[in-house]
Write an enzyme that holds these catalytic residues in place. Structure first.
Site, mmCIF file in Angstrom:
data_model
loop_
_atom_site.group_PDB
_atom_site.id
_atom_site.type_symbol
_atom_site.label_atom_id
_atom_site.label_comp_id
_atom_site.label_asym_id
_atom_site.label_seq_id
_atom_site.Cartn_x
_atom_site.Cartn_y
_atom_site.Cartn_z
ATOM 1 N N LYS A 100 3.644 7.108 10.578
ATOM 2 C CA LYS A 100 3.223 8.432 11.056
ATOM 3 C C LYS A 100 2.652 8.393 12.480
ATOM 4 O O LYS A 100 2.996 9.227 13.308
ATOM 5 C CB LYS A 100 2.162 9.002 10.104
ATOM 6 C CG LYS A 100 1.883 10.468 10.317
ATOM 7 C CD LYS A 100 2.944 11.291 9.637
ATOM 8 C CE LYS A 100 2.745 12.781 9.802
ATOM 9 N NZ LYS A 100 3.740 13.515 8.992
ATOM 10 N N GLU B 122 -5.191 -8.165 8.551
ATOM 11 C CA GLU B 122 -4.666 -6.804 8.792
ATOM 12 C C GLU B 122 -5.698 -5.714 8.534
ATOM 13 O O GLU B 122 -5.543 -4.576 8.962
ATOM 14 C CB GLU B 122 -3.418 -6.573 7.923
ATOM 15 C CG GLU B 122 -3.670 -6.415 6.417
ATOM 16 C CD GLU B 122 -3.829 -7.736 5.661
ATOM 17 O OE1 GLU B 122 -4.121 -8.772 6.305
ATOM 18 O OE2 GLU B 122 -3.678 -7.729 4.425
ATOM 19 N N ASP C 148 7.026 15.665 11.715
ATOM 20 C CA ASP C 148 8.230 14.856 11.517
ATOM 21 C C ASP C 148 9.496 15.623 11.882
ATOM 22 O O ASP C 148 10.341 15.129 12.635
ATOM 23 C CB ASP C 148 8.326 14.363 10.068
ATOM 24 C CG ASP C 148 7.105 13.550 9.655
ATOM 25 O OD1 ASP C 148 6.380 13.084 10.556
ATOM 26 O OD2 ASP C 148 6.875 13.381 8.446
ATOM 27 N N GLY D 46 -1.208 -10.486 -3.033
ATOM 28 C CA GLY D 46 -0.589 -10.024 -4.271
ATOM 29 C C GLY D 46 -1.532 -10.220 -5.442
ATOM 30 O O GLY D 46 -2.481 -11.001 -5.357
ATOM 31 N N HIS E 125 -7.869 -11.448 5.004
ATOM 32 C CA HIS E 125 -6.887 -10.424 5.373
ATOM 33 C C HIS E 125 -7.060 -9.992 6.834
ATOM 34 O O HIS E 125 -7.863 -9.104 7.119
ATOM 35 C CB HIS E 125 -7.046 -9.199 4.472
ATOM 36 C CG HIS E 125 -6.609 -9.442 3.063
ATOM 37 N ND1 HIS E 125 -5.309 -9.274 2.656
ATOM 38 C CD2 HIS E 125 -7.292 -9.870 1.981
ATOM 39 C CE1 HIS E 125 -5.206 -9.575 1.371
ATOM 40 N NE2 HIS E 125 -6.401 -9.945 0.935
ATOM 41 N N CYS F 164 -3.586 -14.545 2.099
ATOM 42 C CA CYS F 164 -4.145 -14.483 0.753
ATOM 43 C C CYS F 164 -3.163 -15.043 -0.290
ATOM 44 O O CYS F 164 -2.864 -16.221 -0.249
ATOM 45 C CB CYS F 164 -4.598 -13.066 0.437
ATOM 46 S SG CYS F 164 -5.865 -13.061 -0.848
HETATM 47 N N1 GLN Z 1 -4.411 -12.903 -6.860
HETATM 48 C C1 GLN Z 1 -4.804 -13.860 -5.870
HETATM 49 C C2 GLN Z 1 -6.297 -14.211 -5.981
HETATM 50 O O1 GLN Z 1 -6.998 -13.613 -6.728
HETATM 51 C C3 GLN Z 1 -4.508 -13.319 -4.486
HETATM 52 C C4 GLN Z 1 -5.342 -12.126 -4.164
HETATM 53 C C5 GLN Z 1 -4.848 -11.402 -2.945
HETATM 54 O O2 GLN Z 1 -3.758 -11.648 -2.451
HETATM 55 N N2 GLN Z 1 -5.622 -10.438 -2.475
HETATM 56 O O3 GLN Z 1 -6.764 -15.088 -5.309
#
Ligand code: GLN
Length: 514
Positions: free
Chosen positions: A370, A171, A227, A55, A169, A82
């Site tokens: 999709k 993902e 779809d 986030g 990350h 994260c």
């Molecule tokens: N904003 C947070 C940071 O800068 C988390 C970043 C993120 O979730 N990609 O560390």
């Protein structure tokens, strides 16, 4: 049928849908909820595990997105990614602060392969980082399980409580062994068995549709796109002749497309349903005659489409259900799933429900991405050319003809486009570009053919590479292919004497020309 479920709690990260897709690729059903969703509501879904997304905020900022710390003692394993990892540490008594060195991009991470999360992962592995803050000190009871040169806590865990935090990350595909880590989380930590497979989706959806619809009558507007086709087949398998599919050929489809749709869904095809093909070409051409402005063209086509559909609906009489091919990204974009702002309230066929008398909308693909829709289509035996079909705009070729539409111009663009697609497939490049097509400019220029002067139209070829269709780059097609296509088009399509290649990206251009 209740599937094992993993819930993604969305804190506004960029990759939230990607997390859900990766988990599903591991064979476990996954749904996205906004962080505004209460813990009770999440518990009611009986998740086997919970993943917190990244986030944009900083957890130490009091105005930032939070969650109740009870989440971590609910007896459900949690993986924080994260921002999610920082939030977990922050809420459980660790320390998160501005990192002395921000990390962005592919980063080498040293992991403790003794961790359940990193089982089978190389001790030094490349991960995708994108953060300004970092975990300066993990929460009490957590042990550090990964680090990088500038990030002392790239992962931490409290395995006996089922809590895992990763700064990177998993993902994102740049994280080389990310899928393995997510699979470890869902299988090893959450103890999932993996019951989300397209064959089980197909079977359980058909059974559920049959039960819901009973003896009711169902109407589906079939566009020939992926779809609506997959939705129609699911319903055909569930309720057979209680289903009527209306396919409007507005004369602006690609070459042979109308016949291809009829071959699959018509009486000669493999499915048992009522199929009505409306050949409305003439009506659309008449309405469009002399109209040059793109928005005006779109409006005319949209309105005429509803008129045609209305007439058919009147003949059919009252129906109980209307089928729509809404898919999961539409649901999330409508602000119903995750944390993303309302981008558009989604109707697959604009305005349609108003003109049809029905009780309820059924959306059998509401939970699918999709690629899962395509997998379900294959499972249902739909032909590959239909299942892997490129996106195609509702107003069809009308917006790939600059200026006024005439039947002759439609024919030109259909032929040129068919040649382009054929050569792309022959060169084995059809998988490389995300979307490609031919369009007709409104420009005529002088040429020479057989020693004779010509004054004819220019075709433009467009091919783009994109993952989300929000931004795109022109695909760098090879010269050999382009020149083959150009010479075939000029030779085979009457009234075309020039072929151009569109090198612009989106932005500043759009993918379609109008
Ligand atoms: N904003 C947070 C940071 O800068 C988390 C970043 C993120 O979730 N990609 O560390």
């Amino acid at each position: 049928m209740q599937h094992e479920t993993v819930i993604v709690i969305d804190f506004g990260g960029q990759y939230n849908q990607l997390i859900a897709r990766r988990v599903r690729e591991c064979g476990v059903y996954c749904e996205i909820c906004s962080y505004h969703t209460g813990l009770d509501e999440i518990r009611a879904k009986q998740p086997k595990g919970i993943i917190l997304t990244g986030g944009p905020n900083s957890v130490y900022d009091p105005a930032s997105a939070g969650y109740t710390p009870e989440l971590f003692s609910a007896g459900i394993p949690v993986l924080g990614i994260c921002y999610g990892s920082q939030l977990m540490m922050h809420l459980l008594g660790g320390r998160v602060e501005r990192a002395p060195e921000r990390e962005y991009g592919k980063t080498e991470v040293a992991v403790d392969t003794g961790s359940m999360l990193f089982e089978g992962v190389s001790p030094k592995t490349v991960c995708w980082m994108s953060h300004n803050d970092y975990i300066a000190e993990p929460a009490p009871g957590f042990v550090v399980s990964a680090c990088t040169a500038s990030c002392p806590v790239a992962a931490a865990e409290a395995p006996e409580r089922g809590l895992y935090a990763v700064q990177f990350h998993p993902e994102v595909l740049h994280t080389r062994e990310g899928t393995k880590m997510l699979a470890n989380f869902v299988y090893r930590v959450c103890d999932c068995k993996g019951d989300w497979k397209m064959d089980s989706f197909v079977a359980s959806t058909i059974a559920a549709l049959r039960q819901k619809i009973g003896g009711g009558r169902v109407l589906c507007a079939l566009s020939g796109g992926v779809d609506s086709s997959v939705a129609a087949v699911l319903l055909a398998k569930a309720v057979g002749r209680q289903l009527t599919c209306v396919f409007v050929d507005h004369g602006l489809l690609r070459k042979n497309e109308g016949d291809e749709v009829e071959a699959v869904f018509g009486p000669a095809g493999p499915y048992d349903l009522n199929f009505i093909r409306v050949d409305a070409q003439q009506r659309f051409y008449e309405k469009l005659a002399g109209v040059e402005e793109p928005e005006h063209k779109r409006r005319i086509i949209g309105e005429e489409f509803i008129r045609v559909f209305e007439e058919q609906a009147q003949k059919i009489g009252r129906v109980d259900y209307l089928v729509q091919g809404t898919i999961y990204p539409d649901v999330v974009e409508s602000g119903l799933g995750g944390e993303s702002a309302v981008i558009k309230s989604h109707h697959n066929v604009g305005g349609l429900p108003d003109c049809v008398d029905f009780k309820e909308i059924v959306e059998p693909l509401r939970s699918l991405f999709k690629d899962e829709v395509r997998a379900a289509g294959r499972e249902l035996g739909l032909p590959e050319q239909l299942v892997s079909r490129q996106p195609f705009p509702g107003p069809g070729l009308a917006i790939r003809i600059i200026g006024a539409v005439t039947p002759e111009k439609v024919k030109m663009v259909q032929e040129a486009d068919a040649i382009f697609r054929e050569e792309m497939a022959r060169a084995g490049l059809d998988g490389d570009a995300s979307q490609y097509f031919a369009a007709l400019t409104n420009m005529r220029s002088v040429g020479v053919m057989g020693d004779e002067r010509t004054y004819d139209y220019a075709v433009v070829l467009r091919a783009v590479a994109t993952t989300d269709f929000m931004t795109a780059e022109a695909a760098p097609l090879g010269w050999e292919l382009l020149s083959t296509v150009a010479s075939r088009i000029v030779n085979e399509v009457p009234q075309v004497n020039r072929v151009l290649y569109d090198c612009t990206g989106k932005p500043p251009a759009t993918i379609e020309l109008e």
